[in-house]
Design a protein around this motif. Structure first.
Motif, PDB file in Angstrom:
ATOM      1  N   ASN A 249      32.058  18.603 -53.404  1.00  0.00           N
ATOM      2  CA  ASN A 249      33.226  18.068 -52.837  1.00  0.00           C
ATOM      3  C   ASN A 249      34.436  18.737 -53.470  1.00  0.00           C
ATOM      4  O   ASN A 249      35.218  18.660 -52.570  1.00  0.00           O
ATOM      5  N   LEU A 250      34.381  18.646 -54.590  1.00  0.00           N
ATOM      6  CA  LEU A 250      35.738  19.106 -55.307  1.00  0.00           C
ATOM      7  C   LEU A 250      36.015  20.602 -54.940  1.00  0.00           C
ATOM      8  O   LEU A 250      37.232  20.882 -54.703  1.00  0.00           O
ATOM      9  N   ILE A 251      35.046  21.474 -54.856  1.00  0.00           N
ATOM     10  CA  ILE A 251      35.391  22.725 -54.401  1.00  0.00           C
ATOM     11  C   ILE A 251      35.677  22.953 -53.282  1.00  0.00           C
ATOM     12  O   ILE A 251      36.491  23.600 -52.733  1.00  0.00           O
ATOM     13  N   GLY A 252      34.864  22.172 -52.303  1.00  0.00           N
ATOM     14  CA  GLY A 252      35.118  22.141 -50.856  1.00  0.00           C
ATOM     15  C   GLY A 252      36.578  21.590 -50.643  1.00  0.00           C
ATOM     16  O   GLY A 252      37.176  22.282 -49.476  1.00  0.00           O
ATOM     17  N   ASN A 253      36.957  20.531 -51.343  1.00  0.00           N
ATOM     18  CA  ASN A 253      38.400  20.091 -51.205  1.00  0.00           C
ATOM     19  C   ASN A 253      39.428  21.062 -51.466  1.00  0.00           C
ATOM     20  O   ASN A 253      40.410  21.221 -50.733  1.00  0.00           O
ATOM     21  N   ALA A 254      39.198  21.922 -52.415  1.00  0.00           N
ATOM     22  CA  ALA A 254      39.980  22.931 -52.971  1.00  0.00           C
ATOM     23  C   ALA A 254      40.232  23.919 -52.138  1.00  0.00           C
ATOM     24  O   ALA A 254      41.405  24.392 -51.646  1.00  0.00           O
ATOM     25  N   VAL A 255      39.109  24.447 -51.080  1.00  0.00           N
ATOM     26  CA  VAL A 255      39.268  25.270 -50.224  1.00  0.00           C
ATOM     27  C   VAL A 255      39.603  24.716 -48.973  1.00  0.00           C
ATOM     28  O   VAL A 255      40.869  25.153 -48.132  1.00  0.00           O
ATOM     29  N   LYS A 256      39.606  23.516 -48.760  1.00  0.00           N
ATOM     30  CA  LYS A 256      39.984  22.781 -47.575  1.00  0.00           C
ATOM     31  C   LYS A 256      41.530  22.562 -47.517  1.00  0.00           C
ATOM     32  O   LYS A 256      42.276  22.738 -46.344  1.00  0.00           O
ATOM     33  N   TYR A 257      41.938  21.880 -48.779  1.00  0.00           N
ATOM     34  CA  TYR A 257      43.446  21.699 -48.729  1.00  0.00           C
ATOM     35  C   TYR A 257      44.174  22.740 -49.502  1.00  0.00           C
ATOM     36  O   TYR A 257      45.194  22.454 -50.427  1.00  0.00           O
ATOM     37  N   ARG A 258      44.005  24.063 -48.920  1.00  0.00           N
ATOM     38  CA  ARG A 258      44.671  25.153 -49.654  1.00  0.00           C
ATOM     39  C   ARG A 258      46.026  25.285 -49.113  1.00  0.00           C
ATOM     40  O   ARG A 258      46.256  24.546 -47.956  1.00  0.00           O
ATOM     41  N   HIS A 259      46.962  25.914 -49.973  1.00  0.00           N
ATOM     42  CA  HIS A 259      48.438  26.126 -49.595  1.00  0.00           C
ATOM     43  C   HIS A 259      48.534  27.200 -48.329  1.00  0.00           C
ATOM     44  O   HIS A 259      47.815  28.452 -48.517  1.00  0.00           O
ATOM     45  N   PRO A 260      49.217  26.953 -47.275  1.00  0.00           N
ATOM     46  CA  PRO A 260      49.134  27.962 -46.164  1.00  0.00           C
ATOM     47  C   PRO A 260      49.888  29.254 -46.578  1.00  0.00           C
ATOM     48  O   PRO A 260      49.836  30.411 -45.966  1.00  0.00           O
ATOM     49  N   GLN A 261      50.687  29.309 -47.571  1.00  0.00           N
ATOM     50  CA  GLN A 261      51.380  30.274 -47.986  1.00  0.00           C
ATOM     51  C   GLN A 261      51.339  31.231 -49.167  1.00  0.00           C
ATOM     52  O   GLN A 261      51.890  31.856 -49.679  1.00  0.00           O
TER      53      GLN A 261
ATOM     54  N   LEU B 148      28.475  27.371 -54.464  1.00  0.00           N
ATOM     55  CA  LEU B 148      29.133  28.357 -53.887  1.00  0.00           C
ATOM     56  C   LEU B 148      28.443  29.228 -52.943  1.00  0.00           C
ATOM     57  O   LEU B 148      28.999  29.713 -51.780  1.00  0.00           O
ATOM     58  N   ASP B 149      26.944  29.191 -53.035  1.00  0.00           N
ATOM     59  CA  ASP B 149      26.191  29.740 -51.808  1.00  0.00           C
ATOM     60  C   ASP B 149      26.406  28.703 -50.743  1.00  0.00           C
ATOM     61  O   ASP B 149      26.447  29.249 -49.520  1.00  0.00           O
ATOM     62  N   ASP B 150      26.294  27.648 -50.843  1.00  0.00           N
ATOM     63  CA  ASP B 150      26.302  26.721 -49.554  1.00  0.00           C
ATOM     64  C   ASP B 150      27.788  26.772 -48.773  1.00  0.00           C
ATOM     65  O   ASP B 150      27.979  26.631 -47.726  1.00  0.00           O
ATOM     66  N   LEU B 151      28.808  26.936 -49.762  1.00  0.00           N
ATOM     67  CA  LEU B 151      30.341  27.006 -49.163  1.00  0.00           C
ATOM     68  C   LEU B 151      30.627  28.396 -48.865  1.00  0.00           C
ATOM     69  O   LEU B 151      31.842  28.663 -48.776  1.00  0.00           O
ATOM     70  N   ALA B 152      29.825  29.480 -49.045  1.00  0.00           N
ATOM     71  CA  ALA B 152      30.140  30.790 -48.874  1.00  0.00           C
ATOM     72  C   ALA B 152      31.070  31.267 -47.746  1.00  0.00           C
ATOM     73  O   ALA B 152      31.962  31.838 -47.583  1.00  0.00           O
ATOM     74  N   VAL B 153      30.552  30.814 -46.564  1.00  0.00           N
ATOM     75  CA  VAL B 153      31.198  30.705 -45.240  1.00  0.00           C
ATOM     76  C   VAL B 153      32.805  30.249 -45.312  1.00  0.00           C
ATOM     77  O   VAL B 153      33.732  31.061 -44.888  1.00  0.00           O
ATOM     78  N   GLN B 154      32.838  29.143 -45.654  1.00  0.00           N
ATOM     79  CA  GLN B 154      34.145  28.478 -45.765  1.00  0.00           C
ATOM     80  C   GLN B 154      35.257  29.201 -46.962  1.00  0.00           C
ATOM     81  O   GLN B 154      36.290  29.493 -46.573  1.00  0.00           O
ATOM     82  N   ILE B 155      34.528  29.730 -48.114  1.00  0.00           N
ATOM     83  CA  ILE B 155      35.338  30.484 -49.032  1.00  0.00           C
ATOM     84  C   ILE B 155      35.693  31.786 -48.432  1.00  0.00           C
ATOM     85  O   ILE B 155      36.955  32.270 -48.541  1.00  0.00           O
ATOM     86  N   MET B 156      34.862  32.488 -47.618  1.00  0.00           N
ATOM     87  CA  MET B 156      35.088  33.595 -47.036  1.00  0.00           C
ATOM     88  C   MET B 156      36.352  33.809 -45.849  1.00  0.00           C
ATOM     89  O   MET B 156      37.256  34.577 -45.891  1.00  0.00           O
ATOM     90  N   GLU B 157      36.197  32.442 -44.976  1.00  0.00           N
ATOM     91  CA  GLU B 157      36.958  32.377 -44.002  1.00  0.00           C
ATOM     92  C   GLU B 157      38.464  32.273 -44.878  1.00  0.00           C
ATOM     93  O   GLU B 157      39.407  32.566 -44.199  1.00  0.00           O
ATOM     94  N   ALA B 158      38.361  31.309 -45.912  1.00  0.00           N
ATOM     95  CA  ALA B 158      39.628  30.972 -46.414  1.00  0.00           C
ATOM     96  C   ALA B 158      40.437  32.104 -47.359  1.00  0.00           C
ATOM     97  O   ALA B 158      41.447  31.950 -47.778  1.00  0.00           O
ATOM     98  N   ASP B 159      39.423  33.497 -47.415  1.00  0.00           N
ATOM     99  CA  ASP B 159      39.899  34.371 -48.289  1.00  0.00           C
ATOM    100  C   ASP B 159      40.249  33.641 -49.803  1.00  0.00           C
ATOM    101  O   ASP B 159      41.163  34.331 -50.485  1.00  0.00           O
ATOM    102  N   ALA B 160      39.273  32.871 -50.088  1.00  0.00           N
ATOM    103  CA  ALA B 160      39.536  32.067 -51.504  1.00  0.00           C
ATOM    104  C   ALA B 160      38.972  32.889 -52.607  1.00  0.00           C
ATOM    105  O   ALA B 160      37.901  33.550 -52.583  1.00  0.00           O
ATOM    106  N   GLU B 161      39.666  32.817 -53.741  1.00  0.00           N
ATOM    107  CA  GLU B 161      39.084  33.639 -54.894  1.00  0.00           C
ATOM    108  C   GLU B 161      38.524  32.340 -56.174  1.00  0.00           C
ATOM    109  O   GLU B 161      39.320  31.459 -56.387  1.00  0.00           O
TER     110      GLU B 161
END
Length: 408
Positions: free
Chosen positions: A307-319, A272-285
């Motif tokens: 990979n699994l958490i990164g994919n979950a962020v990457k392939y989020r639903h736009p709506q 989660l530390d490594d993916l912090a920027v992606q998580i923050m930009e996606a406003d992911a919880e």
């Protein structure tokens, strides 16, 4: 006239005999014992085991004669091979099928009595015959005929053992070639990993040097946000250095190391530390449940969860807001770790496909090369487990890793 089979049948005969390596390997001593026993039981001076290919009759084992080969059309056994039942001829001079045969007329031999039974392979193909001959007319009794049939079946068993012996030898040679090729490939991969680690270390060293200099700058120390960002960059760079060392150690090790205890809660915090920027930009919880300590490899588990958490962020639903949950369940026999999201999901008929390398279901959706899930699948297999993809209730994908505890 001796029947001459059509071209396709003759080719089939040659191919069938090739399986037994009768002409390119050592003689089979057990076949010699078969013909000697046939001569004794039938009380005849000559016994021969023949096989017949497209053009010739070949003597494989014999007693009382030394005729190694003849043309197929001169062979008495060519007739016996197409006769449904074993053939017993009291006096060949009185049989129209053999009266002009060179083995009867004296051109080659002066056979009178001829008895034979077919050598029938397990697939039903007739390879040749087991024959007995005499230069005087004679009749075989029922017990002698039955014994000749049993000896023919015994000869086929010997041939099958020979065939399987050559198959095993071929498999061993293939295994040795494959092993040599894999050793060469592994050596190439080790060199590649070493070079890659070297190439990655140069920019990584620069990043660490720059962050160290930034810490010395008064403006950075005075700004809490700048100081926080600098610390995160430095921590990420240090973790990347550790990851490079671990990957290099695995690539260059002669044998895989023993599994160690891996604290998945700690690994998940690092991810989660490594993916912090992606998580923050996606406003992911991201919600993380109680995670166990499992046997395995720390680096591989880090790659799996990233990979699994990164994919979950990457392939989020736009709506809808991206929500990710990391949970685990345990059993005496296995651990099960799941990463669930509410993203676009993976259709059921495409879930096997996405575990193959370089497969992307939505190439234009986000950057990548389509190797994440295939890497995860391979790493899970190295832990003796399995990776399963399912649906998240309400929409999204749930990816679960199940590995044995090693004690169940």
């Amino acid at each position: 006239m001796t029947p001459i089979p059509p071209t396709d049948k003759r080719a089939q005969a040659t191919a069938a005999l090739a399986r037994y390596h009768l002409f390119d390997g050592p003689p089979e001593p057990d076949l010699q014992a078969v013909v000697e026993l046939a001569a004794q039981l039938c009380q005849v001076p000559i016994s021969i085991l023949f096989v017949i290919d497209a053009e010739h009759q070949h003597q494989v084992a014999a007693v009382g004669i030394d005729t190694a080969m003849c043309r197929r059309e001169d062979s008495m056994c060519s007739v016996a091979m197409v006769t449904p039942e074993p053939m017993y001829v009291e006096d060949a001079r009185a049989d129209p099928r053999f009266v002009a045969n060179p083995f009867v007329t004296g051109q080659f031999q002066r056979f009178r009595f001829y008895g034979s039974t077919q050598l029938r392979a397990p697939d039903g193909f007739v390879l040749g015959t087991l024959c007995v001959f005499d230069e005087v007319p004679r009749v075989l009794g029922e017990q002698q005929r039955a014994a000749l049939d049993r000896l023919a079946r015994m000869a086929v068993d010997v041939l099958e053992l020979r065939r399987h012996g050559f198959l095993v030898a071929d498999l061993l040679r293939q295994h040795q070639r494959t092993r040599a090729a894999l050793e060469g490939t592994n050596e190439t991969l080790r060199h590649f990993a070493a070079q890659l680690a070297h190439d990655l270390r140069s920019p990584l060293t620069g990043i660490l040097a720059y962050t160290a200099e930034l810490r010395l700058m008064p403006t950075v120390n005075a700004d809490a946000d700048a100081s926080w960002c600098t610390d995160r960059v430095s921590a990420a760079a240090l973790r990347m250095g550790t990851l490079i060392d671990d990957v290099l150690a695995q690539a260059t090790a002669a044998n895989a190391g023993d599994p160690v205890d891996v604290d998945l809660a700690e690994i998940t915090r690092q991810v989660l530390d490594d993916l912090a920027v992606q998580i923050m930009e996606a406003d992911a919880e991201v919600t993380v449940g109680e995670l166990p300590t499992v046997p395995g490899d720390r680096t591989q588990w880090h790659i799996l969860l990233q990979n699994l958490i990164g994919n979950a962020v990457k392939y989020r639903h736009p709506q809808r807001r991206c929500q990710i949950t990391v949970t685990a369940t345990t059993d005496p026999a296995w651990y099960r770790v799941c990463v669930a999201d509410n993203g676009i999901g993976i259709p059921a008929d495409q879930r096997e496909q996405v575990t193959r390398p370089f497969t992307r279901l939505n190439p234009g959706h986000s950057p990548g090369h389509g190797i994440g899930l295939s890497t995860c699948t391979r790493l899970v297999h190295t832990h003796g487990g399995r990776l399963q993809i399912g649906d998240t209730p309400g929409g999204g994908a749930t990816v679960c890793i199940t590995i044995p505890t090693g004690t169940g």
